[in-house]
Motif scaffolding. Structure first.
Motif, PDB file in Angstrom:
ATOM      1  N   THR A   3       0.922  -1.107  -0.090  1.00 43.51           N
ATOM      2  CA  THR A   3      -0.107   0.046  -0.007  1.00 43.51           C
ATOM      3  C   THR A   3       0.795   1.264   0.045  1.00 43.51           C
ATOM      4  OG1 THR A   3       0.014  -0.398   2.387  1.00 43.51           O
ATOM      5  CG2 THR A   3      -2.178  -1.065   1.139  1.00 43.51           C
ATOM      6  N   HIS A   4       0.552   2.195  -0.689  1.00 40.68           N
ATOM      7  CA  HIS A   4       1.279   3.391  -0.921  1.00 40.68           C
ATOM      8  C   HIS A   4       0.732   4.689   0.356  1.00 40.68           C
ATOM      9  CE1 HIS A   4       1.835   1.747  -4.971  1.00 40.68           C
ATOM     10  NE2 HIS A   4       2.948   2.045  -4.495  1.00 40.68           N
ATOM     11  N   LYS A   5       1.516   5.286   0.624  1.00 37.15           N
ATOM     12  CA  LYS A   5       1.371   6.572   1.474  1.00 37.15           C
ATOM     13  C   LYS A   5       1.566   7.647   0.411  1.00 37.15           C
ATOM     14  CE  LYS A   5       2.115   6.458   6.205  1.00 37.15           C
ATOM     15  NZ  LYS A   5       3.308   6.446   7.235  1.00 37.15           N
ATOM     16  N   LEU A   6       0.343   8.358   0.159  1.00 43.82           N
ATOM     17  CA  LEU A   6       0.303   9.578  -0.819  1.00 43.82           C
ATOM     18  C   LEU A   6       0.621  10.823  -0.268  1.00 43.82           C
ATOM     19  CD1 LEU A   6      -2.796   8.441  -2.967  1.00 43.82           C
ATOM     20  CD2 LEU A   6      -0.231   8.189  -3.540  1.00 43.82           C
ATOM     21  N   ARG A   7       1.356  11.586  -1.133  1.00 44.24           N
ATOM     22  CA  ARG A   7       1.541  12.961  -0.622  1.00 44.24           C
ATOM     23  C   ARG A   7       1.119  13.959  -1.514  1.00 44.24           C
ATOM     24  NH1 ARG A   7       6.513  14.661   2.385  1.00 44.24           N
ATOM     25  NH2 ARG A   7       6.536  16.863   2.402  1.00 44.24           N
ATOM     26  N   ARG A   8       0.558  14.956  -0.979  1.00 45.14           N
ATOM     27  CA  ARG A   8      -0.064  15.987  -1.764  1.00 45.14           C
ATOM     28  C   ARG A   8       0.722  17.051  -2.201  1.00 45.14           C
ATOM     29  NH1 ARG A   8      -5.474  17.903  -0.779  1.00 45.14           N
ATOM     30  NH2 ARG A   8      -5.736  16.705   0.970  1.00 45.14           N
ATOM     31  N   VAL A   9       0.672  17.227  -3.471  1.00 44.67           N
ATOM     32  CA  VAL A   9       1.347  18.314  -4.206  1.00 44.67           C
ATOM     33  C   VAL A   9       0.632  19.281  -5.006  1.00 44.67           C
ATOM     34  CG1 VAL A   9       3.344  18.654  -5.898  1.00 44.67           C
ATOM     35  CG2 VAL A   9       3.123  16.621  -4.964  1.00 44.67           C
ATOM     36  N   PHE A  10       0.764  20.545  -4.745  1.00 41.08           N
ATOM     37  CA  PHE A  10       0.242  21.714  -5.273  1.00 41.08           C
ATOM     38  C   PHE A  10       0.674  21.832  -6.872  1.00 41.08           C
ATOM     39  CE2 PHE A  10      -1.032  26.347  -5.626  1.00 41.08           C
ATOM     40  CZ  PHE A  10      -2.353  26.105  -5.750  1.00 41.08           C
ATOM     41  N   VAL A  11       0.028  21.571  -7.699  1.00 39.27           N
ATOM     42  CA  VAL A  11       0.513  21.549  -9.026  1.00 39.27           C
ATOM     43  C   VAL A  11       0.164  22.565  -9.834  1.00 39.27           C
ATOM     44  CG1 VAL A  11       1.035  20.084 -11.246  1.00 39.27           C
ATOM     45  CG2 VAL A  11       0.878  19.167  -9.232  1.00 39.27           C
ATOM     46  N   TRP A  12      -1.315  22.758 -10.182  1.00 39.79           N
ATOM     47  CA  TRP A  12      -2.294  23.599 -10.783  1.00 39.79           C
ATOM     48  C   TRP A  12      -2.545  24.852 -10.169  1.00 39.79           C
ATOM     49  CZ3 TRP A  12       0.288  21.641 -14.743  1.00 39.79           C
ATOM     50  CH2 TRP A  12       0.129  20.443 -15.146  1.00 39.79           C
ATOM     51  N   GLU A  13      -1.744  26.000 -10.249  1.00 42.09           N
ATOM     52  CA  GLU A  13      -2.263  27.078  -9.419  1.00 42.09           C
ATOM     53  C   GLU A  13      -3.691  27.541  -9.853  1.00 42.09           C
ATOM     54  OE1 GLU A  13       1.631  29.831  -9.192  1.00 42.09           O
ATOM     55  OE2 GLU A  13       1.303  28.568 -10.934  1.00 42.09           O
ATOM     56  N   GLY A  83       4.330  32.140 -13.140  1.00 37.21           N
ATOM     57  CA  GLY A  83       3.771  30.974 -12.310  1.00 37.21           C
ATOM     58  C   GLY A  83       4.700  30.055 -11.766  1.00 37.21           C
ATOM     59  N   ASN A  84       4.192  29.084 -11.056  1.00 39.87           N
ATOM     60  CA  ASN A  84       5.134  27.903 -10.360  1.00 39.87           C
ATOM     61  C   ASN A  84       5.852  27.228 -11.391  1.00 39.87           C
ATOM     62  OD1 ASN A  84       3.456  25.913 -11.303  1.00 39.87           O
ATOM     63  ND2 ASN A  84       2.548  25.661  -9.256  1.00 39.87           N
ATOM     64  N   LYS A  85       6.618  26.201 -10.649  1.00 44.71           N
ATOM     65  CA  LYS A  85       7.532  25.546 -11.812  1.00 44.71           C
ATOM     66  C   LYS A  85       6.816  24.457 -12.608  1.00 44.71           C
ATOM     67  CE  LYS A  85       9.728  22.590  -8.841  1.00 44.71           C
ATOM     68  NZ  LYS A  85       9.146  22.713  -7.613  1.00 44.71           N
ATOM     69  N   TYR A  86       5.457  24.232 -12.462  1.00 41.12           N
ATOM     70  CA  TYR A  86       4.743  23.349 -13.258  1.00 41.12           C
ATOM     71  C   TYR A  86       3.965  24.198 -14.497  1.00 41.12           C
ATOM     72  CZ  TYR A  86       5.459  20.178  -9.791  1.00 41.12           C
ATOM     73  OH  TYR A  86       6.347  19.261  -8.832  1.00 41.12           O
ATOM     74  N   ALA A  87       3.956  25.602 -14.063  1.00 48.25           N
ATOM     75  CA  ALA A  87       3.478  26.477 -15.244  1.00 48.25           C
ATOM     76  C   ALA A  87       4.401  27.045 -16.133  1.00 48.25           C
ATOM     77  CB  ALA A  87       2.561  27.686 -14.457  1.00 48.25           C
ATOM     78  N   ASP A  88       5.910  27.000 -15.953  1.00 48.12           N
ATOM     79  CA  ASP A  88       6.822  27.705 -16.678  1.00 48.12           C
ATOM     80  C   ASP A  88       6.976  27.288 -17.706  1.00 48.12           C
ATOM     81  OD1 ASP A  88       9.322  29.216 -15.444  1.00 48.12           O
ATOM     82  OD2 ASP A  88       9.968  27.965 -17.029  1.00 48.12           O
ATOM     83  N   TRP A  89       7.297  28.359 -18.721  1.00 48.56           N
ATOM     84  CA  TRP A  89       7.426  28.000 -20.105  1.00 48.56           C
ATOM     85  C   TRP A  89       8.375  26.951 -20.509  1.00 48.56           C
ATOM     86  CZ3 TRP A  89      12.413  28.841 -22.854  1.00 48.56           C
ATOM     87  CH2 TRP A  89      13.075  29.567 -21.813  1.00 48.56           C
ATOM     88  N   LYS A  90       9.604  26.631 -19.816  1.00 48.94           N
ATOM     89  CA  LYS A  90      10.384  25.729 -20.110  1.00 48.94           C
ATOM     90  C   LYS A  90       9.965  24.049 -20.068  1.00 48.94           C
ATOM     91  CE  LYS A  90      14.810  27.537 -18.403  1.00 48.94           C
ATOM     92  NZ  LYS A  90      14.387  28.932 -17.349  1.00 48.94           N
ATOM     93  N   ASN A  91       8.472  24.281 -19.593  1.00 46.05           N
ATOM     94  CA  ASN A  91       7.829  22.950 -19.771  1.00 46.05           C
ATOM     95  C   ASN A  91       7.471  22.409 -20.995  1.00 46.05           C
ATOM     96  OD1 ASN A  91       7.085  21.630 -16.726  1.00 46.05           O
ATOM     97  ND2 ASN A  91       6.707  23.807 -16.522  1.00 46.05           N
ATOM     98  N   PHE A  92       7.322  23.723 -21.952  1.00 46.81           N
ATOM     99  CA  PHE A  92       6.691  23.547 -23.278  1.00 46.81           C
ATOM    100  C   PHE A  92       7.823  23.432 -24.433  1.00 46.81           C
ATOM    101  CE2 PHE A  92       3.832  25.767 -20.465  1.00 46.81           C
ATOM    102  CZ  PHE A  92       2.890  24.770 -20.435  1.00 46.81           C
ATOM    103  N   ILE A  93       8.845  24.001 -24.156  1.00 47.04           N
ATOM    104  CA  ILE A  93      10.006  24.249 -25.140  1.00 47.04           C
ATOM    105  C   ILE A  93      11.373  23.487 -24.754  1.00 47.04           C
ATOM    106  CG2 ILE A  93      11.421  25.954 -26.285  1.00 47.04           C
ATOM    107  CD1 ILE A  93       9.055  28.118 -25.828  1.00 47.04           C
ATOM    108  N   PRO A  94      11.606  22.725 -25.499  1.00 50.01           N
ATOM    109  CA  PRO A  94      12.947  21.839 -25.285  1.00 50.01           C
ATOM    110  C   PRO A  94      14.082  22.657 -25.143  1.00 50.01           C
ATOM    111  CG  PRO A  94      11.661  20.906 -27.045  1.00 50.01           C
ATOM    112  CD  PRO A  94      11.055  22.319 -26.590  1.00 50.01           C
TER     113      PRO A  94
END
Lengths: 234, 371
Positions: A3-13, A83-94
């Motif tokens: 069984t897993h323990k899950l940790r909450r991450v705030f991803v989408w602001e 925005g936060n690291k999940y919203a950053d433009w670097k997520n989209f452009i290699p």
């Protein structure tokens, strides 16, 4: 079995989530009204033309949604820088080789369903990010062709900024053709996008579907530890 | 026609032909309105035509059908034809000049030398560039040759009609003669494009009167068309527009809606995509225009309207996918294919990732039992 323990991450602001749903709604409205503009339904009507303004309203809703879509998109670009690291433009452009490696890995594991180490990403995986980048380019094409067509009938300086589009494409006829076929790319994107969201939720069980509502994703404690270690040791 | 040694003003010439002052003023007022000038502009036009001497014109015919000339000589106001055709001193134009052979060629050369930098060069038709231009030769020379020479000393270059502006039908795929519009051959020269197949006679006259009155080329849009005539879509000035806004369309050319005069959008009218003045100026002395006679606009003044396909289709066939394929048909097929692909992927996911999914399911079930 473990069984897993899950940790909450705030991803989408919140701004990202608002952007997402405004965008989704605008696209649905634009596609439906746009389809009718391209192929108006045949209707019987006994009265006089001045008694109604049906097609005018359809077009009006299309144009209003187009403005909302445009400004929403501009806002998202801005948020890609603040925005936060999940919203950053670097997520989209290699920007590095790791990005390409991850794209290839996701393609193998999730699209071609080859055996191998599962890829677990918290925000966008590289392939998704790059697909969104392609989608942003598609947004741009649709904005340029759409407002290019609209410029001739509008007094607005915003539409006026796109008045060069017919000249670039070689006239309104071809502009309309591009605008129309790009609508179908939106529809295809939406189908695949929705499917893959359900797919990830189904095989990963991390709350992919609900993440765009609450902003949370839930990752396994050991994945969190690993990632955290990597980051601190690096 | 020979080169006239003395050049009198337009007004003088008109009086000699028996036009009254009143006729002249009426003409000036009409053409001022066409040009889209305010009423004070009438004075300017009058003064220009009274004082300025005739502009020499060389009018060349290349790959074309002469419908532009036909349209021009049928301009609604009689003075338009008289003043601009007869009196404008068309020093060279194959269709209407009296001279022929070497005499005619000499006329052109004389005009080009005598009025270097003063004459207006009007071009009707496109120029073939395949096979070194042999598809259109006049007096033993290729049209490209003649064009280059004539354009070098011209005060202004006007491309009449869709042939000269966009290439029209002879440049449609596969374009065997390499028909090329004028602006692509005269790089660096401002070419006034007056597209249409043919352009409206009054529009042609208006462009020339603007040149005479102001001595400058009219204000042009991004592709080089005079803004006064090409800034609005046919759709924007169409008298059937209320039916469009109401959503009332002709479904077939012979249906009840067609008899009622509904909007022709669904039977392929290109009015919403075509920039021209047809809805305002109309044709044949303002009698009618295609839409008024129940036939959709097919965008004759738009670039590539032949290749855009389907003069009577609302949704154009998509290049490379055959004549029956419009964007919606291709899109629907792609969406179905995507759906099938997704279904296959979903099935395969359950097979290939069964362990992963089973683990999640059993973990969830265990927690459920323990609670």
């Amino acid at each position: 079995m473990s069984t897993h323990k899950l940790r909450r991450v705030f991803v989408w602001e919140l701004p990202v989530r608002i952007y997402h749903w405004v965008n989704a709604l605008a696209i649905v409205v634009l596609c439906v009204t746009g389809y009718f503009i391209g192929k108006p339904p045949a209707m019987m009507f006994g009265g006089e033309a001045h008694e109604r303004y049906l097609f005018g309203w359809i077009r009006f809703i299309h144009f209003v949604s187009a403005y909302i879509f445009l400004f929403n998109f501009v806002f998202r670009i801005y948020w890609g820088f603040v925005g936060n690291k999940y919203a950053d433009w670097k997520n989209f452009i290699p920007t590095n080789r790791r990005y390409f490696k991850e794209m290839w890995h996701v393609l193998k594991i999730d699209i071609l369903l080859m055996k191998g180490k599962e890829h677990l990403s918290v925000g966008h995986n590289a392939l998704a990010g790059f697909t969104y980048f392609m989608m942003f380019l598609m947004f741009l094409v649709q904005i340029i062709t759409g407002f290019g067509l609209y410029a001739a009938m509008s007094q607005s300086w915003i539409a006026g900024m796109f008045a060069w589009a017919p000249y670039l494409f070689g006239g309104d006829i071809i502009l309309r053709q591009v605008h129309h076929i790009t609508m179908w790319l939106f529809i295809l994107f939406a189908i695949i996008h929705v499917y893959l969201v359900f797919y990830h939720d189904y095989v990963e069980g991390r709350g992919e579907v609900s993440s765009m509502a609450g902003g949370w994703k839930f990752i396994e404690e050991e994945v969190f530890e690993d990632t955290h270690h990597e980051k601190t040791s690096a | 026609m020979s080169v006239r040694p003395t050049r009198s003003s337009y007004y003088e010439e008109l009086r000699q032909r028996g036009y009254s002052r009143r006729d002249f003023m009426k003409f000036c007022a009409t053409i001022t309105a066409y040009l889209g000038l305010e009423s004070s502009g009438v004075g300017q036009v009058v003064r220009a035509l009274e004082t300025k001497s005739r502009i020499p014109v060389i009018w060349l015919h290349f790959q074309e059908c002469t419908c532009c000339s036909e349209s021009f000589i049928r301009s609604s106001h009689p003075i338009v034809a008289d003043i601009l055709l007869d009196k404008l001193s068309l020093d060279y134009t194959e269709t209407l000049m009296a001279a022929s052979g070497h005499q005619a060629e000499k006329c052109m050369r004389d005009t080009m030398e005598k009025y270097k930098g003063e004459y207006v060069l009007c071009i009707e038709g496109s120029v073939p560039t395949e096979a070194e231009g042999v598809y259109c030769m006049i007096g033993g020379r290729t049209s490209f040759d003649i064009l280059k020479e004539a354009a070098a000393g011209a005060k202004a270059v006007i491309a009449w009609g869709s042939c000269a502006s966009n290439g029209c039908v002879q440049s449609a795929k596969p374009n065997p003669t390499g028909a090329t519009p004028i602006h692509k051959l005269l790089k660096g020269t401002t070419v006034i494009k007056v597209p249409g197949c043919p352009p409206i006679g009054e529009v042609m006259a208006g462009v020339l009167v603007h040149l005479i009155t102001f001595g400058t080329i009219p204000e042009l849009d991004g592709v080089g068309r005079p803004k006064a005539f090409y800034s609005k879509r046919v759709h924007d000035t169409c008298y059937r527009r209320p039916f469009y806004d109401a959503g009332l369309f002709v479904e077939r050319f012979d249906d009840e809606n067609a008899k009622k005069g509904y909007c022709l959008y669904k039977v392929g009218c290109k009015g919403p995509l075509t920039y021209n003045a047809c809805g305002v100026m109309k044709w044949n002395n303002g009698t009618s225009f295609p839409i008024q006679s129940g036939h959709g606009c097919f965008g004759c003044s738009e670039e590539g309207y032949w290749d855009a396909g389907g003069l009577y289709l609302r949704a154009q066939p998509f290049p490379g996918f055959g004549i029956e394929s419009d964007a919606d048909k291709i899109g629907t097929a792609a969406a179905i294919a995507t759906g099938v692909g997704i279904a296959a992927h979903a099935v395969m996911t359950n097979v290939r990732k069964s362990r992963l999914i089973d683990n999640l399911v059993s973990e969830g079930k265990e927690s459920e039992k323990e609670l």
